[in-house]
Motif scaffolding. Structure first.
Motif, PDB file in Angstrom:
ATOM      1  N   ALA A  23     -13.981 -25.699   9.489  1.00 47.36           N
ATOM      2  CA  ALA A  23     -14.808 -25.606  10.681  1.00 47.36           C
ATOM      3  C   ALA A  23     -16.257 -25.361  10.281  1.00 47.36           C
ATOM      4  O   ALA A  23     -16.539 -24.523   9.434  1.00 47.36           O
ATOM      5  CB  ALA A  23     -14.324 -24.472  11.572  1.00 47.36           C
ATOM      6  N   ARG A  26     -20.632 -23.003  13.411  1.00 47.01           N
ATOM      7  CA  ARG A  26     -20.696 -21.658  13.961  1.00 47.01           C
ATOM      8  C   ARG A  26     -20.514 -20.670  12.828  1.00 47.01           C
ATOM      9  O   ARG A  26     -19.674 -20.863  11.950  1.00 47.01           O
ATOM     10  CB  ARG A  26     -19.644 -21.425  15.040  1.00 47.01           C
ATOM     11  CG  ARG A  26     -19.915 -22.188  16.312  1.00 47.01           C
ATOM     12  CD  ARG A  26     -18.975 -21.838  17.425  1.00 47.01           C
ATOM     13  NE  ARG A  26     -19.228 -20.508  17.976  1.00 47.01           N
ATOM     14  CZ  ARG A  26     -18.883 -20.155  19.211  1.00 47.01           C
ATOM     15  NH1 ARG A  26     -18.288 -21.039  20.007  1.00 47.01           N
ATOM     16  NH2 ARG A  26     -19.089 -18.937  19.653  1.00 47.01           N
ATOM     17  N   ALA A  30     -13.576 -18.289  13.952  1.00 52.68           N
ATOM     18  CA  ALA A  30     -12.890 -18.630  15.193  1.00 52.68           C
ATOM     19  C   ALA A  30     -11.925 -17.530  15.601  1.00 52.68           C
ATOM     20  O   ALA A  30     -11.441 -16.771  14.746  1.00 52.68           O
ATOM     21  CB  ALA A  30     -12.131 -19.946  15.027  1.00 52.68           C
ATOM     22  N   MET A  33      -7.083 -20.722  15.261  1.00 51.48           N
ATOM     23  CA  MET A  33      -7.034 -22.141  14.910  1.00 51.48           C
ATOM     24  C   MET A  33      -5.585 -22.570  14.879  1.00 51.48           C
ATOM     25  O   MET A  33      -4.694 -21.774  14.562  1.00 51.48           O
ATOM     26  CB  MET A  33      -7.703 -22.399  13.562  1.00 51.48           C
ATOM     27  CG  MET A  33      -9.204 -22.177  13.594  1.00 51.48           C
ATOM     28  SD  MET A  33     -10.043 -22.604  12.048  1.00 51.48           S
ATOM     29  CE  MET A  33     -10.028 -24.397  12.140  1.00 51.48           C
ATOM     30  N   ASN A  76     -14.151 -20.508   6.329  1.00 52.22           N
ATOM     31  CA  ASN A  76     -13.823 -20.882   7.704  1.00 52.22           C
ATOM     32  C   ASN A  76     -12.875 -22.077   7.739  1.00 52.22           C
ATOM     33  O   ASN A  76     -13.111 -23.058   8.458  1.00 52.22           O
ATOM     34  CB  ASN A  76     -15.097 -21.186   8.495  1.00 52.22           C
ATOM     35  CG  ASN A  76     -15.077 -20.565   9.881  1.00 52.22           C
ATOM     36  OD1 ASN A  76     -14.262 -19.700  10.191  1.00 52.22           O
ATOM     37  ND2 ASN A  76     -15.970 -21.015  10.742  1.00 52.22           N
ATOM     38  N   ALA A  97      -9.538 -25.471  17.302  1.00 49.17           N
ATOM     39  CA  ALA A  97     -10.105 -24.132  17.150  1.00 49.17           C
ATOM     40  C   ALA A  97     -10.656 -23.635  18.476  1.00 49.17           C
ATOM     41  O   ALA A  97     -11.084 -24.422  19.322  1.00 49.17           O
ATOM     42  CB  ALA A  97     -11.210 -24.137  16.095  1.00 49.17           C
ATOM     43  N   THR A  98     -10.627 -22.337  18.617  1.00 54.38           N
ATOM     44  CA  THR A  98     -11.250 -21.726  19.782  1.00 54.38           C
ATOM     45  C   THR A  98     -11.920 -20.429  19.376  1.00 54.38           C
ATOM     46  O   THR A  98     -11.417 -19.710  18.503  1.00 54.38           O
ATOM     47  CB  THR A  98     -10.222 -21.459  20.897  1.00 54.38           C
ATOM     48  OG1 THR A  98     -10.910 -20.888  22.023  1.00 54.38           O
ATOM     49  CG2 THR A  98      -9.130 -20.490  20.456  1.00 54.38           C
ATOM     50  N   TRP A  99     -13.059 -20.164  20.020  1.00 54.67           N
ATOM     51  CA  TRP A  99     -13.762 -18.896  19.833  1.00 54.67           C
ATOM     52  C   TRP A  99     -13.559 -17.990  21.046  1.00 54.67           C
ATOM     53  O   TRP A  99     -14.084 -16.905  21.096  1.00 54.67           O
ATOM     54  CB  TRP A  99     -15.253 -19.154  19.613  1.00 54.67           C
ATOM     55  CG  TRP A  99     -15.592 -19.395  18.172  1.00 54.67           C
ATOM     56  CD1 TRP A  99     -16.183 -18.518  17.308  1.00 54.67           C
ATOM     57  CD2 TRP A  99     -15.343 -20.604  17.425  1.00 54.67           C
ATOM     58  NE1 TRP A  99     -16.316 -19.090  16.067  1.00 54.67           N
ATOM     59  CE2 TRP A  99     -15.813 -20.368  16.115  1.00 54.67           C
ATOM     60  CE3 TRP A  99     -14.764 -21.833  17.725  1.00 54.67           C
ATOM     61  CZ2 TRP A  99     -15.739 -21.340  15.103  1.00 54.67           C
ATOM     62  CZ3 TRP A  99     -14.683 -22.793  16.727  1.00 54.67           C
ATOM     63  CH2 TRP A  99     -15.160 -22.543  15.441  1.00 54.67           C
ATOM     64  N   TYR A 111      -7.751 -24.437  23.396  1.00 50.93           N
ATOM     65  CA  TYR A 111      -8.595 -24.764  22.259  1.00 50.93           C
ATOM     66  C   TYR A 111      -9.823 -25.532  22.726  1.00 50.93           C
ATOM     67  O   TYR A 111      -9.730 -26.446  23.538  1.00 50.93           O
ATOM     68  CB  TYR A 111      -7.809 -25.559  21.229  1.00 50.93           C
ATOM     69  CG  TYR A 111      -6.712 -24.744  20.588  1.00 50.93           C
ATOM     70  CD1 TYR A 111      -5.443 -24.691  21.150  1.00 50.93           C
ATOM     71  CD2 TYR A 111      -6.951 -23.996  19.439  1.00 50.93           C
ATOM     72  CE1 TYR A 111      -4.442 -23.927  20.587  1.00 50.93           C
ATOM     73  CE2 TYR A 111      -5.954 -23.232  18.861  1.00 50.93           C
ATOM     74  CZ  TYR A 111      -4.699 -23.198  19.440  1.00 50.93           C
ATOM     75  OH  TYR A 111      -3.709 -22.438  18.869  1.00 50.93           O
TER      76      TYR A 111
END
Length: 124
Positions: A23, A26, A30, A33, A76, A97-99, A111
């Motif tokens: 990733a 950012r 995350a 993931m 990452n 992926a999500t934050w 996600y």
């Protein structure tokens, strides 16, 4: 954010492959993931996921005991080690992926970002 998946290929049944997903874009890690897959003519399904901070993991029943998800926090990157591969594992594998907080590893709508996919073909 960009997710770059790699590691797919052709492998005989019983073999192993290691998928990677890096990733970028950012600085913060995350929240979670995951890996999904889609076989020809079938719907996309969740395979495995990991919560970055807490180390929670999820595996689909079909891959438990054969696949292992792990992370390299410094890079990452998330990995999917796939052992004892079966022809039915043949699919395009996507990382996601999500934050956003909230553990729902098998729910694709949780996600935010998706990679392009990498093809895994397991020959019988």
């Amino acid at each position: 954010v960009q997710l770059q998946a790699s590691g797919g290929g052709l492998v005989p049944a019983g073999g192993s492959l290691r998928l990677s997903c890096a990733a970028s874009g950012r600085t913060a890690s995350a929240y979670a993931m995951g890996w999904f897959r889609q076989a020809p003519g079938k719907e996309r399904e969740s395979v495995a996921a990991i919560n970055w901070a807490g180390g929670l993991t999820y595996y689909a029943d079909s891959v438990k005991g054969r696949f292992t998800i792990s992370t390299d926090n410094a890079k990452n990157t998330v990995f999917l080690q796939m052992n004892s591969l079966k022809p039915e594992d043949t699919a395009v594998y996507y990382c996601a992926a999500t934050w956003r907080a909230g553990w729902g590893p098998h729910e694709s709508n949780r996600y935010e970002y998706w990679g392009r996919g990498t093809l895994v073909t397991v020959s019988s």
